[in-house]
Design a protein around this motif. Structure first.
Motif, mmCIF file in Angstrom:
data_model
loop_
_atom_site.group_PDB
_atom_site.id
_atom_site.type_symbol
_atom_site.label_atom_id
_atom_site.label_comp_id
_atom_site.label_asym_id
_atom_site.label_seq_id
_atom_site.Cartn_x
_atom_site.Cartn_y
_atom_site.Cartn_z
ATOM 1 N N PHE A 190 0.845 -1.222 -0.061
ATOM 2 C CA PHE A 190 -0.039 0.125 0.099
ATOM 3 C C PHE A 190 0.783 1.220 0.044
ATOM 4 O O PHE A 190 1.780 1.545 0.898
ATOM 5 C CB PHE A 190 -0.927 -0.042 1.167
ATOM 6 N N MET A 191 0.607 1.977 -1.030
ATOM 7 C CA MET A 191 1.336 3.053 -1.233
ATOM 8 C C MET A 191 0.729 4.627 -0.677
ATOM 9 O O MET A 191 1.332 5.640 -0.450
ATOM 10 C CB MET A 191 1.862 3.510 -2.521
ATOM 11 N N ALA A 192 -0.608 4.685 -0.244
ATOM 12 C CA ALA A 192 -1.113 5.685 0.276
ATOM 13 C C ALA A 192 -0.980 5.920 1.536
ATOM 14 O O ALA A 192 -1.208 7.226 2.112
ATOM 15 C CB ALA A 192 -2.696 5.479 -0.096
ATOM 16 N N TYR A 193 -0.505 5.413 2.294
ATOM 17 C CA TYR A 193 -0.149 5.450 3.831
ATOM 18 C C TYR A 193 1.205 6.105 4.107
ATOM 19 O O TYR A 193 2.031 5.933 3.455
ATOM 20 C CB TYR A 193 -0.054 4.113 4.559
ATOM 21 N N ALA A 194 1.121 7.257 4.858
ATOM 22 C CA ALA A 194 2.284 7.716 5.392
ATOM 23 C C ALA A 194 3.063 6.868 6.382
ATOM 24 O O ALA A 194 2.382 6.039 6.961
ATOM 25 C CB ALA A 194 2.126 9.309 5.763
ATOM 26 N N SER A 195 4.597 7.182 6.858
ATOM 27 C CA SER A 195 4.959 6.674 7.999
ATOM 28 C C SER A 195 4.120 7.178 9.131
ATOM 29 O O SER A 195 3.653 8.327 9.208
ATOM 30 C CB SER A 195 6.225 7.254 8.068
ATOM 31 N N PRO A 196 4.044 6.305 10.353
ATOM 32 C CA PRO A 196 3.344 6.546 11.575
ATOM 33 C C PRO A 196 3.850 8.036 11.796
ATOM 34 O O PRO A 196 5.007 8.332 12.155
ATOM 35 C CB PRO A 196 3.852 5.715 12.493
ATOM 36 N N GLY A 197 2.781 9.060 12.129
ATOM 37 C CA GLY A 197 3.267 10.268 12.671
ATOM 38 C C GLY A 197 1.839 11.137 12.993
ATOM 39 O O GLY A 197 0.900 10.258 13.285
ATOM 40 N N PRO A 198 1.861 12.104 13.485
ATOM 41 C CA PRO A 198 0.668 12.999 13.731
ATOM 42 C C PRO A 198 -0.667 12.736 13.142
ATOM 43 O O PRO A 198 -1.712 12.402 13.365
ATOM 44 C CB PRO A 198 1.153 14.583 13.932
ATOM 45 N N LEU A 199 -0.621 12.778 11.718
ATOM 46 C CA LEU A 199 -1.519 12.622 10.982
ATOM 47 C C LEU A 199 -2.108 11.158 11.076
ATOM 48 O O LEU A 199 -3.210 10.962 11.119
ATOM 49 C CB LEU A 199 -1.215 12.933 9.390
ATOM 50 N N SER A 200 -1.334 10.232 11.026
ATOM 51 C CA SER A 200 -1.594 8.835 10.942
ATOM 52 C C SER A 200 -2.397 8.443 12.407
ATOM 53 O O SER A 200 -3.336 7.764 12.593
ATOM 54 C CB SER A 200 -0.319 8.139 10.774
ATOM 55 N N TYR A 201 -1.853 9.179 13.524
ATOM 56 C CA TYR A 201 -2.291 8.993 14.912
ATOM 57 C C TYR A 201 -3.603 9.586 15.081
ATOM 58 O O TYR A 201 -4.721 9.035 15.617
ATOM 59 C CB TYR A 201 -1.648 9.738 15.772
ATOM 60 N N GLY A 202 -3.925 10.509 14.435
ATOM 61 C CA GLY A 202 -5.140 11.459 14.324
ATOM 62 C C GLY A 202 -6.131 10.515 13.591
ATOM 63 O O GLY A 202 -7.280 10.566 14.047
ATOM 64 N N VAL A 203 -5.977 10.162 12.370
ATOM 65 C CA VAL A 203 -6.758 9.380 11.607
ATOM 66 C C VAL A 203 -7.111 8.064 12.514
ATOM 67 O O VAL A 203 -8.242 7.533 12.254
ATOM 68 C CB VAL A 203 -6.183 9.274 10.240
ATOM 69 N N PHE A 204 -6.011 7.251 12.878
ATOM 70 C CA PHE A 204 -6.353 6.098 13.685
ATOM 71 C C PHE A 204 -7.195 6.522 14.951
ATOM 72 O O PHE A 204 -8.271 5.671 15.016
ATOM 73 C CB PHE A 204 -5.121 5.722 14.373
#
Length: 316
Positions: free
Chosen positions: A10-24
């Motif tokens: 999957f290429m649409a995911y960024a590395s874990p960070g603030p945006l990923s944590y917020g979406v999670f």
């Protein structure tokens, strides 16, 4: 020979960070709310025998479909949002596609037979119990589930029969278009079968729902003001559900074709909107807009509280 052990990325995911944590966090809360809302609605319908009627049986199955869709995708998305490794086996990707499309097909199918149920209820009220028998309700639901499973099993067979030359997916989840785009060549059979699927699972149900409501509208215009109000009250939750799911499907279709040109944040939202929003809103819409469900909820709640008070009184 199909190699189901191929690994896709999957290429649409960024590395874990603030945006990923917020979406999670938002996805996690939404998933919990979806499970709670649908299970609660199913329990209310199951526990209250006065709700063992066609409309509520269809609603019960709509909640089952919502739980299947959410549970197929959202836990996977939450895992990839936090994990550095964004890999999935081709076999698991096919399985995810199957259940995502199964969810969408079943929701459209159930919404269609709910529209038919509303049509019979309003346009042929004296014949309702003769037409919408328990046997007919079971047959209609069986057709939706069995036909969806058989059609999608064949679609997965056609999709998996074409060898892959690319192994990256620029999306958050697997879908059939994404897998087809990875193939070494375009298959006319796969494209044709996909088009037939769109007609059967989207165009045909939409046409039937619109036809049902056109007939309901004509009958309601000739009815008294009180009858019009009752018809609107009965149909409002279904219409809202139909519009909500159709708009989510439209957004998903647009996303499938434009995701490479969209901003990353909008890409994330549109990719999960189809699964994230409708399964949560459907039970909430019916819970808030359907008087009988609200009454049943209060009745069950009062029974539980009353029983709890009696047990405490005896214990004291």
């Amino acid at each position: 020979m199909v190699q189901f052990n191929i690994t896709l990325i999957f290429m649409a995911y960024a590395s874990p960070g603030p945006l990923s944590y917020g979406v999670f966090f938002v996805t996690f809360l939404t998933y919990l709310a979806t499970v709670f809302a649908n299970v609660s609605l199913m329990l209310i319908i199951y526990l209250d025998t006065s709700l063992h009627k066609p409309m509520y049986i269809f609603l019960f199955n709509l909640s089952i479909s919502g739980l299947i869709g959410s549970s197929t995708v959202l836990p996977s998305i939450m895992n990839y949002l936090l994990d550095e490794m964004k890999y999935i086996l081709y076999s698991n990707c096919l399985l995810q596609v199957f259940f995502v499309v199964f969810y969408g097909g079943c929701v459209y199918g159930i919404i269609t037979i709910m529209a038919y149920d509303r049509y019979v209820s309003i346009c042929k009220p004296l014949q309702y119990h003769i037409i919408m028998t328990p046997t007919k309700v079971r047959i209609l639901l069986a057709v939706v589930y069995i036909f969806s499973i058989c059609f999608l099993a064949l679609q997965m067979h056609f999709t998996s029969s074409v060898p892959l030359c690319r192994y990256t997916i620029n999306k958050l989840i697997c879908d059939n278009l994404a897998l087809v785009s990875l193939a070494c060549w375009k298959s006319a059979l796969v494209d044709l079968y996909g088009l037939v699927g769109v007609v059967i699972f989207v165009v045909f149900p939409l046409a039937l729902v619109i036809m049902s409501y056109v007939r309901i509208l004509f009958v309601s215009l000739k009815a008294s003001a009180n009858a019009k109000k009752k018809a609107l009250k009965t149909c409002a939750p279904h219409l809202i559900t139909f519009i909500n799911f159709s708009s989510a499907s439209l957004c998903s279709g647009i996303y499938n074709r434009l995701n490479n040109n969209l901003p990353k944040e909008l890409n994330v939202f549109l990719s999960v909107h189809f699964i994230l929003i409708p399964p949560l809103l459907h039970p909430l819409i019916y819970g808030m807009r359907t008087e009988n469900i609200r009454k049943s909820f209060r009745k069950i709640l009062q029974k539980r509280i009353f029983a709890s008070d009696i047990s405490h009184g005896i214990g004291a």
